[in-house]
Design a protein around this motif. Structure first.
Motif, PDB file in Angstrom:
ATOM      1  N   VAL A  39       0.852 -93.448   9.410  1.00 24.58           N
ATOM      2  CA  VAL A  39       0.667 -92.181  10.802  1.00 24.58           C
ATOM      3  C   VAL A  39      -0.258 -92.383  10.920  1.00 24.58           C
ATOM      4  CG1 VAL A  39       1.906 -90.626   9.048  1.00 24.58           C
ATOM      5  CG2 VAL A  39      -0.266 -91.274   8.994  1.00 24.58           C
ATOM      6  N   ALA A  40      -0.439 -91.537  12.158  1.00 23.10           N
ATOM      7  CA  ALA A  40      -2.355 -91.957  12.384  1.00 23.10           C
ATOM      8  C   ALA A  40      -2.771 -91.150  12.996  1.00 23.10           C
ATOM      9  CB  ALA A  40      -2.208 -92.734  13.903  1.00 23.10           C
ATOM     10  N   PHE A  41      -4.259 -90.226  12.880  1.00 22.26           N
ATOM     11  CA  PHE A  41      -4.192 -89.236  12.857  1.00 22.26           C
ATOM     12  C   PHE A  41      -6.051 -89.423  13.354  1.00 22.26           C
ATOM     13  CE2 PHE A  41      -4.868 -89.817   8.902  1.00 22.26           C
ATOM     14  CZ  PHE A  41      -6.879 -89.828   8.566  1.00 22.26           C
ATOM     15  N   PRO A  42      -6.635 -88.212  14.332  1.00 25.70           N
ATOM     16  CA  PRO A  42      -8.339 -88.915  14.665  1.00 25.70           C
ATOM     17  C   PRO A  42      -9.122 -88.524  13.862  1.00 25.70           C
ATOM     18  CG  PRO A  42      -7.284 -86.606  15.157  1.00 25.70           C
ATOM     19  CD  PRO A  42      -5.505 -87.314  14.679  1.00 25.70           C
ATOM     20  N   ASP A  49     -14.010 -83.386  21.279  1.00 24.56           N
ATOM     21  CA  ASP A  49     -13.195 -84.540  21.960  1.00 24.56           C
ATOM     22  C   ASP A  49     -12.041 -83.659  22.078  1.00 24.56           C
ATOM     23  OD1 ASP A  49     -14.231 -86.482  20.252  1.00 24.56           O
ATOM     24  OD2 ASP A  49     -13.475 -86.491  18.600  1.00 24.56           O
ATOM     25  N   SER A  50     -11.674 -84.042  23.278  1.00 23.91           N
ATOM     26  CA  SER A  50     -10.576 -83.196  24.855  1.00 23.91           C
ATOM     27  C   SER A  50      -9.134 -84.554  24.180  1.00 23.91           C
ATOM     28  CB  SER A  50     -10.071 -84.168  25.240  1.00 23.91           C
ATOM     29  OG  SER A  50     -10.401 -86.105  25.826  1.00 23.91           O
ATOM     30  N   ILE A  51      -8.224 -83.913  24.565  1.00 25.62           N
ATOM     31  CA  ILE A  51      -6.579 -84.623  23.749  1.00 25.62           C
ATOM     32  C   ILE A  51      -7.033 -86.264  23.881  1.00 25.62           C
ATOM     33  CG2 ILE A  51      -5.377 -84.204  25.858  1.00 25.62           C
ATOM     34  CD1 ILE A  51      -4.078 -84.623  22.260  1.00 25.62           C
ATOM     35  N   ALA A  52      -7.563 -86.704  25.009  1.00 24.14           N
ATOM     36  CA  ALA A  52      -7.091 -88.003  25.299  1.00 24.14           C
ATOM     37  C   ALA A  52      -8.740 -88.951  24.620  1.00 24.14           C
ATOM     38  CB  ALA A  52      -8.161 -87.958  27.064  1.00 24.14           C
ATOM     39  N   LYS A  57      -9.556 -92.263  19.649  1.00 24.28           N
ATOM     40  CA  LYS A  57      -9.525 -92.407  17.857  1.00 24.28           C
ATOM     41  C   LYS A  57      -8.115 -92.264  16.838  1.00 24.28           C
ATOM     42  CE  LYS A  57     -13.338 -89.533  18.501  1.00 24.28           C
ATOM     43  NZ  LYS A  57     -14.435 -89.092  17.679  1.00 24.28           N
ATOM     44  N   ALA A  58      -6.950 -91.960  17.125  1.00 22.68           N
ATOM     45  CA  ALA A  58      -6.038 -91.815  16.502  1.00 22.68           C
ATOM     46  C   ALA A  58      -5.663 -93.331  16.697  1.00 22.68           C
ATOM     47  CB  ALA A  58      -4.887 -90.739  16.564  1.00 22.68           C
ATOM     48  N   GLU A  90       0.441 -85.253  28.945  1.00 24.17           N
ATOM     49  CA  GLU A  90       0.717 -85.999  30.017  1.00 24.17           C
ATOM     50  C   GLU A  90      -0.548 -86.076  29.555  1.00 24.17           C
ATOM     51  OE1 GLU A  90       1.049 -88.246  32.039  1.00 24.17           O
ATOM     52  OE2 GLU A  90       2.997 -86.412  32.139  1.00 24.17           O
ATOM     53  N   GLU A  91      -1.806 -85.487  28.763  1.00 25.53           N
ATOM     54  CA  GLU A  91      -3.293 -86.865  29.132  1.00 25.53           C
ATOM     55  C   GLU A  91      -2.952 -87.090  27.931  1.00 25.53           C
ATOM     56  OE1 GLU A  91      -7.718 -85.490  27.815  1.00 25.53           O
ATOM     57  OE2 GLU A  91      -6.531 -83.802  28.161  1.00 25.53           O
ATOM     58  N   MET A  92      -2.830 -86.890  27.047  1.00 29.91           N
ATOM     59  CA  MET A  92      -2.121 -87.948  25.748  1.00 29.91           C
ATOM     60  C   MET A  92      -1.321 -89.229  26.268  1.00 29.91           C
ATOM     61  SD  MET A  92       0.401 -89.200  24.057  1.00 29.91           S
ATOM     62  CE  MET A  92       2.019 -87.917  23.592  1.00 29.91           C
ATOM     63  N   ASP A  93      -0.090 -88.697  26.889  1.00 21.23           N
ATOM     64  CA  ASP A  93       0.448 -89.833  27.338  1.00 21.23           C
ATOM     65  C   ASP A  93       0.018 -91.034  28.204  1.00 21.23           C
ATOM     66  OD1 ASP A  93       2.724 -90.928  27.420  1.00 21.23           O
ATOM     67  OD2 ASP A  93       3.335 -90.772  29.374  1.00 21.23           O
ATOM     68  N   SER A  94      -1.808 -90.675  29.137  1.00 19.26           N
ATOM     69  CA  SER A  94      -2.190 -91.889  30.281  1.00 19.26           C
ATOM     70  C   SER A  94      -3.192 -92.122  29.075  1.00 19.26           C
ATOM     71  CB  SER A  94      -2.744 -90.562  30.809  1.00 19.26           C
ATOM     72  OG  SER A  94      -3.975 -90.037  30.082  1.00 19.26           O
ATOM     73  N   VAL A  95      -3.679 -91.889  28.408  1.00 21.69           N
ATOM     74  CA  VAL A  95      -3.672 -93.151  26.957  1.00 21.69           C
ATOM     75  C   VAL A  95      -2.740 -93.753  26.619  1.00 21.69           C
ATOM     76  CG1 VAL A  95      -5.416 -92.935  24.742  1.00 21.69           C
ATOM     77  CG2 VAL A  95      -5.997 -91.250  26.299  1.00 21.69           C
ATOM     78  N   TRP A  96      -1.395 -93.146  25.886  1.00 25.85           N
ATOM     79  CA  TRP A  96      -0.513 -94.334  24.715  1.00 25.85           C
ATOM     80  C   TRP A  96       0.082 -95.190  25.661  1.00 25.85           C
ATOM     81  CZ3 TRP A  96       1.946 -93.982  20.713  1.00 25.85           C
ATOM     82  CH2 TRP A  96       3.140 -94.553  20.044  1.00 25.85           C
ATOM     83  N   ARG A  97       0.217 -95.289  27.714  1.00 23.46           N
ATOM     84  CA  ARG A  97       0.245 -96.125  28.166  1.00 23.46           C
ATOM     85  C   ARG A  97      -0.634 -96.891  28.043  1.00 23.46           C
ATOM     86  NH1 ARG A  97       2.193 -91.584  30.974  1.00 23.46           N
ATOM     87  NH2 ARG A  97       0.139 -91.960  32.961  1.00 23.46           N
ATOM     88  N   GLU A  98      -1.253 -96.529  28.765  1.00 22.73           N
ATOM     89  CA  GLU A  98      -2.383 -98.063  28.510  1.00 22.73           C
ATOM     90  C   GLU A  98      -3.229 -99.058  26.613  1.00 22.73           C
ATOM     91  OE1 GLU A  98      -6.363 -96.211  28.931  1.00 22.73           O
ATOM     92  OE2 GLU A  98      -6.030 -95.330  31.109  1.00 22.73           O
TER      93      GLU A  98
END
Length: 136
Positions: A39-42, A49-52, A57-58, A90-98
């Motif tokens: 598992v991962a958490f921030p 901290d924003s969701i991004a 961090k996670a 969507e904000e989380m997903d943009s970081v995930w995709r990078e």
């Protein structure tokens, strides 16, 4: 006749590797049959901290845990990402995709959940271990 279940997880006939314990009853990762679950958490999040930022961090924590287990993000098979509110996806997903390497797409679900106070994101991951190579 049904096979009797083992009295404890220590009596199983498979090798189970458990990573360092971040707390009672938990492991940083568990590995068995060439698979790793973690598992991962921030870690180190701040109230600002924003969701991004929490996602970054996670994902850093995830990189560390996968490395401890002997694998990396290119070998991920499955992920469940929990977000505080679906409007944050969507904000989380943009970081995930990078973060995900090119050509290493993951079977992933995103679920809104009531997370620990202050947490906006948490992840549950399954990854493969590399095939061991031996030379005689």
């Amino acid at each position: 006749m049904a096979k009797k279940r083992p009295a404890s997880c220590l009596e199983l006939d498979v090798e189970i590797v458990r990573g360092p314990s971040p707390g009672p009853g938990r492991s940083a990762f568990v590995a068995c049959n060439n698979l790793v679950w973690t598992v991962a958490f921030p870690a180190g999040k701040t109230p600002e901290d924003s969701i991004a930022e929490q996602t970054r961090k996670a994902l850093k924590a995830l990189d560390d845990r996968l490395a401890q287990a002997g694998t990396d993000k290119s070998r991920m098979l499955e992920a469940t990402v929990f977000v505080k509110e679906m409007s944050m996806k969507e904000e989380m997903d943009s970081v995930w995709r990078e973060w995900v390497p090119e050509g290493c797409g993951v079977s992933r679900a995103c679920v809104a959940a009531d997370l620990a106070p202050g947490d906006l994101v948490e992840m549950k991951i399954t990854a493969a271990l590399p095939q061991s190579t031996t030379t005689d």
